[in-house]
Design an enzyme around this catalytic site. Structure first.
Site, PDB file in Angstrom:
ATOM      1  N   CYS A   2       1.045  -1.353  -0.049  1.00 45.61           N
ATOM      2  CA  CYS A   2      -0.013  -0.084  -0.012  1.00 45.61           C
ATOM      3  C   CYS A   2       0.935   1.347  -0.062  1.00 45.61           C
ATOM      4  CB  CYS A   2      -0.978   0.114   1.100  1.00 45.61           C
ATOM      5  SG  CYS A   2      -2.043  -1.368   1.479  1.00 45.61           S
ATOM      6  N   ASN A 101       0.801   0.416   5.709  1.00 44.92           N
ATOM      7  CA  ASN A 101       1.349  -0.482   4.845  1.00 44.92           C
ATOM      8  C   ASN A 101       1.935  -1.534   5.375  1.00 44.92           C
ATOM      9  OD1 ASN A 101       2.630  -1.458   2.392  1.00 44.92           O
ATOM     10  ND2 ASN A 101       4.275   0.056   2.679  1.00 44.92           N
ATOM     11  N   TYR A 255      10.628  -4.597  -7.697  1.00 42.55           N
ATOM     12  CA  TYR A 255       9.206  -4.342  -8.528  1.00 42.55           C
ATOM     13  C   TYR A 255       8.500  -3.111  -7.961  1.00 42.55           C
ATOM     14  CZ  TYR A 255       4.424  -5.396  -9.956  1.00 42.55           C
ATOM     15  OH  TYR A 255       3.306  -5.343 -10.686  1.00 42.55           O
ATOM     16  N   THR A 301       8.694  -2.215 -15.306  1.00 43.52           N
ATOM     17  CA  THR A 301       9.698  -2.237 -14.088  1.00 43.52           C
ATOM     18  C   THR A 301      11.079  -2.749 -14.549  1.00 43.52           C
ATOM     19  OG1 THR A 301       7.906  -2.872 -12.913  1.00 43.52           O
ATOM     20  CG2 THR A 301       9.975  -2.773 -11.724  1.00 43.52           C
ATOM     21  N   ASP A 363      12.418  -9.612 -17.619  1.00 34.82           N
ATOM     22  CA  ASP A 363      11.267  -9.248 -16.750  1.00 34.82           C
ATOM     23  C   ASP A 363      12.082  -8.889 -15.347  1.00 34.82           C
ATOM     24  OD1 ASP A 363       8.684  -8.512 -15.644  1.00 34.82           O
ATOM     25  OD2 ASP A 363       7.863 -10.435 -16.461  1.00 34.82           O
ATOM     26  N   ASP A 364      11.099  -8.155 -14.404  1.00 36.41           N
ATOM     27  CA  ASP A 364      11.750  -7.714 -13.098  1.00 36.41           C
ATOM     28  C   ASP A 364      11.740  -9.098 -12.319  1.00 36.41           C
ATOM     29  OD1 ASP A 364       9.070  -7.841 -11.526  1.00 36.41           O
ATOM     30  OD2 ASP A 364       8.909  -6.316 -13.160  1.00 36.41           O
TER      31      ASP A 364
END
Length: 489
Positions: A2, A101, A255, A301, A363-364
């Site tokens: 979050c 968070n 990410y 990313t 890709d990350d």
């Protein structure tokens, strides 16, 4: 994961909080909320959806006050309903709103404690509401409303609560309270700006929110530290937990965080570039005579890493996928069916960049593997001779329990499989993972050699310790099967 924001300003802060949330929208697209303090009243507006959809001119006009907090959310364990939007509020003692968070790993035990010992009721399945009530109870026992009383309460919170958490609270009659878990797993940064009327303070999940609003990044909130920013703009700080091993979640760098953010004095952008360098060097060690024609990132990313891989290999870097920016991040879609449908709506290949070429897709990370499987097939359908796939992160073999809604172990594509087995399952001609030691060194960089991180989703080492039955409970909450059952009643 979050995004949270808290501000004590010289004028109404609702507009600043709104703008701060839009800068953190990548951290959660499920719900958003703002709470402001106006005199002796707390004003709250929240709802499901993107920030721009939750707030309109009418709702913003009601959010008066120079003190406020804000939250954008995506669902973690046991937290999916429409009543889960934050901030949460309790009226005793004083009136407290909280935005959180992270994820607590002893939520069920705390829920019982709060009901049986603290005599407080929890209305939702959210661990954030549990955390709010723990803090409220501990503050109530202090019999005062001062920064010192808050710090005493936070010492009690840190003794009782386990997991990863970064928190902002608005406390009526006092101001803003912010604190971070003793290991610093979840990020939180402090900012300041000076106006003619006086100083303003801001705390946020990422520094990019400070930058855009004109606040100077002062420093990261220390692990286990508590901050109180009073209504008159005075900053008070104290360490509220014993010294523990500092271990920020490494997946923030892989990410979640925006590349223009600084976390723990490390540039996310530079960390991702270094990930690409070390992964490119590994590719050269394994296949010095590689036949790669083109390096293509899977946006967004992985771009920083992909560009550096291309530089190390001495081959072309090309943008081969066009991204529809009106589709959210598929990793944080709430269900596998929704994620699968989103991939083709989100990415479309440019055939000219694939036709008759050996392409290295970057890709990350690879979590469930379903998205990667579809993207590899897209590349083949676009005409690629061979499709290699590189992950800037190691194999994800374990759930993240500190605030990232990774699925149960059984749904992780690398869990219980060798890299060759994953390669076959994804349908690529060669799969290359980053080594964990290289990832940690790349994130730490030359300024912080040997720095420790929470890498539990890669190595299964949970810094807070995990109870024996926790993962079975997590499976019941996080698996797509369990989520689908809850949605269908």
């Amino acid at each position: 994961m979050c995004g949270i924001v808290g501000i004590v300003g010289q004028t109404d802060v609702a507009g600043l909080l709104y703008d701060g949330l839009t800068m953190l929208q990548h951290r959660g697209q499920d719900a958003a909320g703002i709470a402001t303090v106006h005199g002796s009243r707390l004003r709250v507006h929240k709802g499901n959806g993107l920030v721009r959809d939750v707030f309109d001119a009418k709702s913003m006009a009601l959010l008066e006050g120079r003190i406020g907090i804000a939250h954008c959310r995506y669902p973690t364990a046991g937290s999916e309903g429409s009543d889960e939007a934050q901030p949460f509020y309790v009226n005793s003692p004083y009136g407290i709103a909280l935005a959180h968070n992270g994820n607590l790993t002893n939520t069920e035990a705390l829920r019982r404690e709060v009901f049986e010992q603290d005599r407080r009721n929890i209305n939702t399945g959210s661990d954030s509401e549990v955390l709010l009530n723990v803090f409220a109870h501990e503050l109530d026992t202090q019999n005062a409303l001062t920064p010192e009383a808050v710090f005493g309460a936070l010492e009690g919170v840190n003794r009782r609560v386990k997991g990863g958490y970064a928190v902002v609270c608005a406390v009526l009659g006092l101001g803003i309270v912010a604190f971070r878990d003793p290991h610093g797993i979840r990020p939180l940064v402090l900012g300041k700006r000076s106006l003619a009327q006086g100083d303003e303070y801001m705390v946020a999940s990422e520094s990019v929110a400070l930058d855009v609003l004109g606040f100077e990044r002062v420093r990261d909130v220390e692990p286990g530290e508590g901050l109180v920013i009073t209504a008159d703009g005075q900053l008070h700080t104290r360490q509220c937990a014993p010294a523990s091993e500092h271990a920020t979640c490494i997946f923030e760098y892989v990410y979640f965080a925006r590349p223009d953010s600084m976390i723990e004095n490390i540039s996310v952008h530079k960390a991702r570039m270094r990930m690409g360098v070390t992964l490119g060097e590994k590719i050269l060690r394994l296949r010095p005579d590689h036949d790669i024609d083109t390096v293509i990132p899977i946006p967004d990313t992985s771009r920083d890493s992909a560009l550096e891989i291309a530089n190390v290999l001495g081959v072309k870097y090309r943008e081969g996928f066009i991204k529809n920016r009106y589709v959210g991040r598929t990793f944080i879609m709430p269900g596998q069916g929704e994620r699968a449908k989103s991939v083709k709506r989100k990415l479309n290949p440019i055939p000219l960049e694939f036709r008759n070429r050996v392409v290295l897709l970057v890709d990350d990370s690879i979590v469930r593997g379903t998205t990667s499987q579809q993207i590899v097939q897209m590349a083949r359908d676009a005409g690629a001779k061979k499709v290699y796939l590189a992950s800037a992160a190691p194999p994800v073999r374990h759930p993240n329990v500190y605030g990232i809604d990774m699925p149960s172990r059984e749904e992780l594509v690398a869990h219980g499989r060798t890299e060759k087995e994953v390669e076959a399952l994804l349908g690529c001609d060669w799969l290359i993972y980053q080594d964990l030691a290289d990832l940690e060194a790349a994130v730490a960089g030359p300024k912080f050699p040997g720095r420790k991180f929470d890498s539990s989703c890669f190595n299964g080492e949970y810094i807070t310790g995990i109870e024996a039955d926790y993962f079975e409970k997590l499976k019941q909450q996080r698996s797509d099967e369990a989520k689908n059952k809850r949605r269908t009643g």
